[in-house]
Scaffold this motif. Structure first.
Motif, PDB file in Angstrom:
ATOM      1  N   HIS A 254       0.957  -1.196   0.019  1.00  0.00           N
ATOM      2  CA  HIS A 254       0.118   0.038  -0.004  1.00  0.00           C
ATOM      3  C   HIS A 254       0.810   1.306   0.156  1.00  0.00           C
ATOM      4  O   HIS A 254       0.461   2.372   0.456  1.00  0.00           O
ATOM      5  N   GLN A 255       2.148   1.246  -0.312  1.00  0.00           N
ATOM      6  CA  GLN A 255       3.042   2.238  -0.157  1.00  0.00           C
ATOM      7  C   GLN A 255       2.598   3.424  -1.159  1.00  0.00           C
ATOM      8  O   GLN A 255       2.495   4.774  -0.505  1.00  0.00           O
ATOM      9  N   ALA A 256       2.076   3.337  -2.111  1.00  0.00           N
ATOM     10  CA  ALA A 256       1.719   4.497  -3.040  1.00  0.00           C
ATOM     11  C   ALA A 256       0.670   5.322  -2.408  1.00  0.00           C
ATOM     12  O   ALA A 256       0.344   6.603  -2.324  1.00  0.00           O
ATOM     13  N   ARG A 257      -0.200   4.680  -1.953  1.00  0.00           N
ATOM     14  CA  ARG A 257      -1.385   5.066  -1.043  1.00  0.00           C
ATOM     15  C   ARG A 257      -1.090   5.687   0.002  1.00  0.00           C
ATOM     16  O   ARG A 257      -1.361   7.052   0.254  1.00  0.00           O
TER      17      ARG A 257
ATOM     18  N   ARG B 120       1.902   6.859   0.863  1.00  0.00           N
ATOM     19  CA  ARG B 120       2.469   8.171   0.663  1.00  0.00           C
ATOM     20  C   ARG B 120       1.622   9.319   0.233  1.00  0.00           C
ATOM     21  O   ARG B 120       1.880  10.409   0.625  1.00  0.00           O
ATOM     22  N   ALA B 121       0.778   9.046  -0.602  1.00  0.00           N
ATOM     23  CA  ALA B 121      -0.249  10.111  -1.113  1.00  0.00           C
ATOM     24  C   ALA B 121      -1.037  10.822   0.150  1.00  0.00           C
ATOM     25  O   ALA B 121      -1.224  11.868   0.370  1.00  0.00           O
ATOM     26  N   GLU B 122      -1.542   9.706   1.053  1.00  0.00           N
ATOM     27  CA  GLU B 122      -2.392  10.219   2.380  1.00  0.00           C
ATOM     28  C   GLU B 122      -1.433  11.074   3.151  1.00  0.00           C
ATOM     29  O   GLU B 122      -2.052  11.662   3.830  1.00  0.00           O
TER      30      GLU B 122
ATOM     31  N   ASP C 209       1.116  12.721   2.530  1.00  0.00           N
ATOM     32  CA  ASP C 209       1.581  14.074   2.015  1.00  0.00           C
ATOM     33  C   ASP C 209       0.203  15.128   2.317  1.00  0.00           C
ATOM     34  O   ASP C 209       0.512  15.850   2.585  1.00  0.00           O
ATOM     35  N   GLN C 210      -1.028  14.334   1.987  1.00  0.00           N
ATOM     36  CA  GLN C 210      -2.090  15.168   2.067  1.00  0.00           C
ATOM     37  C   GLN C 210      -2.085  15.522   3.728  1.00  0.00           C
ATOM     38  O   GLN C 210      -2.650  16.779   3.956  1.00  0.00           O
ATOM     39  N   TYR C 211      -2.093  14.613   4.539  1.00  0.00           N
ATOM     40  CA  TYR C 211      -1.838  14.907   6.009  1.00  0.00           C
ATOM     41  C   TYR C 211      -1.023  15.782   6.277  1.00  0.00           C
ATOM     42  O   TYR C 211      -1.427  17.013   7.071  1.00  0.00           O
TER      43      TYR C 211
ATOM     44  N   GLN D 271       0.340  18.314   4.480  1.00  0.00           N
ATOM     45  CA  GLN D 271      -0.295  19.636   3.829  1.00  0.00           C
ATOM     46  C   GLN D 271      -1.132  20.248   4.434  1.00  0.00           C
ATOM     47  O   GLN D 271      -1.349  21.517   4.896  1.00  0.00           O
TER      48      GLN D 271
END
Length: 100
Positions: free
Chosen positions: A76-79, A81-83, A85-87, A89
């Motif tokens: 699940h690393q792609a998800r 990483r995206a979550e 990054d959003q957190y 931000q």
């Protein structure tokens, strides 16, 4: 094998030889814990999300829980990483609003 940028850390009463917090960029994504009453091991996954979106799973032991968490992080690393990054931000946006 744990993906790059992910790391284990011992927090709370955890021994340093049994790290229990899985981090990505300083954000907790998973935590292993042992219940006091029956000594069973559990893992909390998706800790970068709100409480209602986290998952709790029973583990057959510390080592199996840690290995399972690492496989989960790899899958699940792609998800994650995206979550994360959003957190991060959202945190930065809140800090900016407070400074104004």
């Amino acid at each position: 094998m744990l993906p790059p940028d992910f790391r284990w850390r011992a927090i709370g009463a955890a021994d340093h030889d049994q790290p229990n917090q899985l981090l990505l960029d300083s954000v907790e994504v998973a935590r292993l814990y042992q219940r006091v009453d029956d000594h069973t091991w559990w893992i909390s996954l998706n800790n970068q999300r709100g409480r209602e979106l986290r998952k709790q799973k029973l583990c057959s032991g510390y080592e199996r829980g840690k290995a399972g968490a690492e496989l989960w992080a790899e899958r699940h690393q792609a998800r994650l990483r995206a979550e994360v990054d959003q957190y991060l931000q959202r945190l930065e946006d809140r800090r900016s609003q407070v400074r104004r």
